[in-house]
Write a protein that holds these residues in place. Structure first.
Motif, PDB file in Angstrom:
ATOM      1  N   ALA A  33     -44.940 -87.342  16.617  1.00 52.70           N
ATOM      2  CA  ALA A  33     -46.171 -86.782  16.064  1.00 52.70           C
ATOM      3  C   ALA A  33     -47.354 -86.947  17.013  1.00 52.70           C
ATOM      4  N   GLY A  34     -47.117 -87.537  18.185  1.00 52.11           N
ATOM      5  CA  GLY A  34     -48.199 -87.750  19.128  1.00 52.11           C
ATOM      6  C   GLY A  34     -49.182 -88.805  18.668  1.00 52.11           C
ATOM      7  N   LEU A  35     -48.718 -89.761  17.865  1.00 49.01           N
ATOM      8  CA  LEU A  35     -49.578 -90.816  17.333  1.00 49.01           C
ATOM      9  C   LEU A  35     -49.574 -92.022  18.267  1.00 49.01           C
ATOM     10  N   LEU A  36     -50.626 -92.810  18.160  1.00 51.92           N
ATOM     11  CA  LEU A  36     -50.723 -94.019  18.974  1.00 51.92           C
ATOM     12  C   LEU A  36     -50.697 -95.250  18.093  1.00 51.92           C
ATOM     13  N   ALA A  37     -49.883 -96.213  18.472  1.00 52.36           N
ATOM     14  CA  ALA A  37     -49.901 -97.512  17.817  1.00 52.36           C
ATOM     15  C   ALA A  37     -51.154 -98.255  18.239  1.00 52.36           C
ATOM     16  N   GLY A  38     -51.347 -99.425  17.667  1.00 52.94           N
ATOM     17  CA  GLY A  38     -52.534-100.207  18.010  1.00 52.94           C
ATOM     18  C   GLY A  38     -52.301-101.113  19.200  1.00 52.94           C
ATOM     19  N   GLY A  39     -53.386-101.680  19.683  1.00 49.13           N
ATOM     20  CA  GLY A  39     -53.321-102.686  20.715  1.00 49.13           C
ATOM     21  C   GLY A  39     -52.721-102.193  22.010  1.00 49.13           C
ATOM     22  N   PHE A  40     -51.976-103.074  22.666  1.00 50.06           N
ATOM     23  CA  PHE A  40     -51.405-102.749  23.971  1.00 50.06           C
ATOM     24  C   PHE A  40     -50.250-101.759  23.850  1.00 50.06           C
ATOM     25  N   THR A  41     -49.626-101.686  22.671  1.00 51.02           N
ATOM     26  CA  THR A  41     -48.614-100.659  22.462  1.00 51.02           C
ATOM     27  C   THR A  41     -49.253 -99.280  22.524  1.00 51.02           C
ATOM     28  N   GLY A  42     -50.377 -99.134  21.821  1.00 54.42           N
ATOM     29  CA  GLY A  42     -51.095 -97.866  21.859  1.00 54.42           C
ATOM     30  C   GLY A  42     -51.606 -97.538  23.246  1.00 54.42           C
ATOM     31  N   LEU A  43     -52.108 -98.547  23.937  1.00 49.97           N
ATOM     32  CA  LEU A  43     -52.595 -98.331  25.302  1.00 49.97           C
ATOM     33  C   LEU A  43     -51.448 -97.908  26.216  1.00 49.97           C
ATOM     34  N   TYR A 180     -55.163 -89.002  12.680  1.00 47.78           N
ATOM     35  CA  TYR A 180     -53.994 -89.470  11.928  1.00 47.78           C
ATOM     36  C   TYR A 180     -53.550 -90.851  12.417  1.00 47.78           C
ATOM     37  N   SER A 181     -53.781 -91.131  13.676  1.00 44.78           N
ATOM     38  CA  SER A 181     -53.434 -92.457  14.208  1.00 44.78           C
ATOM     39  C   SER A 181     -54.283 -93.544  13.576  1.00 44.78           C
ATOM     40  N   ILE A 182     -55.512 -93.210  13.194  1.00 46.91           N
ATOM     41  CA  ILE A 182     -56.358 -94.180  12.497  1.00 46.91           C
ATOM     42  C   ILE A 182     -55.746 -94.518  11.144  1.00 46.91           C
ATOM     43  N   ILE A 183     -55.208 -93.510  10.470  1.00 43.93           N
ATOM     44  CA  ILE A 183     -54.499 -93.770   9.205  1.00 43.93           C
ATOM     45  C   ILE A 183     -53.319 -94.697   9.451  1.00 43.93           C
ATOM     46  N   LEU A 184     -52.581 -94.416  10.521  1.00 42.29           N
ATOM     47  CA  LEU A 184     -51.439 -95.262  10.892  1.00 42.29           C
ATOM     48  C   LEU A 184     -51.876 -96.710  11.090  1.00 42.29           C
ATOM     49  N   GLN A 185     -52.975 -96.900  11.833  1.00 41.82           N
ATOM     50  CA  GLN A 185     -53.449 -98.251  12.111  1.00 41.82           C
ATOM     51  C   GLN A 185     -53.953 -98.952  10.865  1.00 41.82           C
ATOM     52  N   PHE A 186     -54.592 -98.204   9.985  1.00 45.75           N
ATOM     53  CA  PHE A 186     -55.049 -98.792   8.727  1.00 45.75           C
ATOM     54  C   PHE A 186     -53.865 -99.263   7.893  1.00 45.75           C
ATOM     55  N   ALA A 187     -52.817 -98.440   7.826  1.00 41.92           N
ATOM     56  CA  ALA A 187     -51.619 -98.812   7.068  1.00 41.92           C
ATOM     57  C   ALA A 187     -50.971-100.057   7.656  1.00 41.92           C
ATOM     58  N   ALA A 188     -50.848-100.099   8.989  1.00 43.66           N
ATOM     59  CA  ALA A 188     -50.229-101.257   9.648  1.00 43.66           C
ATOM     60  C   ALA A 188     -51.045-102.521   9.415  1.00 43.66           C
ATOM     61  N   THR A 189     -52.367-102.427   9.579  1.00 46.88           N
ATOM     62  CA  THR A 189     -53.229-103.592   9.401  1.00 46.88           C
ATOM     63  C   THR A 189     -53.185-104.101   7.970  1.00 46.88           C
ATOM     64  N   THR A 190     -53.166-103.184   7.008  1.00 47.19           N
ATOM     65  CA  THR A 190     -53.105-103.570   5.594  1.00 47.19           C
ATOM     66  C   THR A 190     -51.812-104.316   5.284  1.00 47.19           C
TER      67      THR A 190
END
Length: 286
Positions: A33-43, A180-190
């Motif tokens: 989906a072309g999404l980015l994970a958080g942190g160094f994974t996303g980087l 959409y990646s922000i939604i992904l990060q919010f879900a992961a953080t929660t």
């Protein structure tokens, strides 16, 4: 001796499982989906996308992810714990290798489903690592360092740092995937905050007729201290004892259960502590 070895083997197996699950979320939800994970994974994923899109060079995830984690790993080794860092490096290397070899099974083309379930799955895998006293690396090292040094829950700050990475992605590749990646990060953080509560704190106010027994339970279960207050119960007009203490959120249920075992009539008030200044015992990472 055998019990200790078995425990360590189980710990490593849990970490390898978490790394495999995390890599599965990358290859089957983030990348399609072309999404980015958080942190160094996303980087790392962002760097891969930049090389692929602008330089037409496909580089392995391992060649980006492992070097990025070297400096945080050194900080962790020095300030957090040696064994903790070694186990975390196992997760980092395993995640890198699994990400490069686990195929995309084409589970869904819906970007929202990828964002939600990718976030949930990656959050669960990160929480498993933290519960097993390791981490997926990168900003997790930094978050734990801040939590132990300054006594704050740093996941919210890490989330804001992730937003900065996503803004860069949006400027380069478009805003749809970034948002959409922000939604992904919010879900992961929660999910992480719900599953891993070691650095969250709860304040206990316990009115009891057995203050010494209650204090001994708190000390034995958590290694935390307590303070005794004397007062008058206005309804009965009798002297009352109140024990005050602050414990980690992952200890709260066990402590309350044991307090009930020695004083079933104790009145217990639990409130969330946003920040604690002063000496507060944390079980060392090892």
């Amino acid at each position: 001796m055998l019990k200790k070895v078995g425990k360590e083997i189980l710990r490593i197996l849990c970490l390898l499982f978490a790394a495999a699950v995390y890599s599965f979320s990358i290859t089957n939800f983030f990348n399609p989906a072309g999404l980015l994970a958080g942190g160094f994974t996303g980087l790392s994923l962002l760097i891969q996308h930049i090389f692929s899109s602008f330089l037409h060079i496909d580089i392995a995830f391992t060649l980006v992810y492992i070097p990025l984690n070297l400096i945080p790993a050194i900080i962790s080794f020095k300030f957090i714990g040696k064994r903790f860092t070694i186990y975390s490096l196992i997760v980092i290397v395993a995640t890198s290798v699994f990400t490069d070899i686990i195929p995309d099974f084409h589970l869904t083309d819906d970007i929202l489903l990828c964002a939600v379930f990718g976030g949930i799955i990656s959050g669960v895998s990160t929480a498993i690592c933290l519960i097993s006293k390791a981490t997926t690396g990168g900003t997790d090292f930094i978050s734990i360092f801040i939590s132990e040094r300054y006594g704050k829950d740093a996941w919210g700050y890490i989330f804001m740092g992730n937003v900065v990475i996503l803004v860069c992605s949006g400027l380069l590749f478009g805003w749809t995937s970034a948002l959409y990646s922000i939604i992904l990060q919010f879900a992961a953080t929660t999910v992480i905050q719900a599953m891993y509560k070691h650095y969250q704190k709860q304040t206990l106010f316990i009115i009891t007729d057995k203050p010494q027994e209650v204090y001994e339970i708190i000390k034995e279960c958590t290694n935390h201290d307590g303070t005794l207050f004397k007062g008058i119960g206005l309804y009965e007009g009798k002297e009352k004892n109140m024990v005050y203490s602050v414990v980690s959120s992952d200890e709260i249920r066990m402590v309350i259960s044991k307090i009930r075992s020695v004083d079933s009539k104790a009145f217990i008030n639990v409130t969330k502590s946003e920040e604690v200044q002063g000496r507060f015992y944390y079980e060392p990472n090892k």
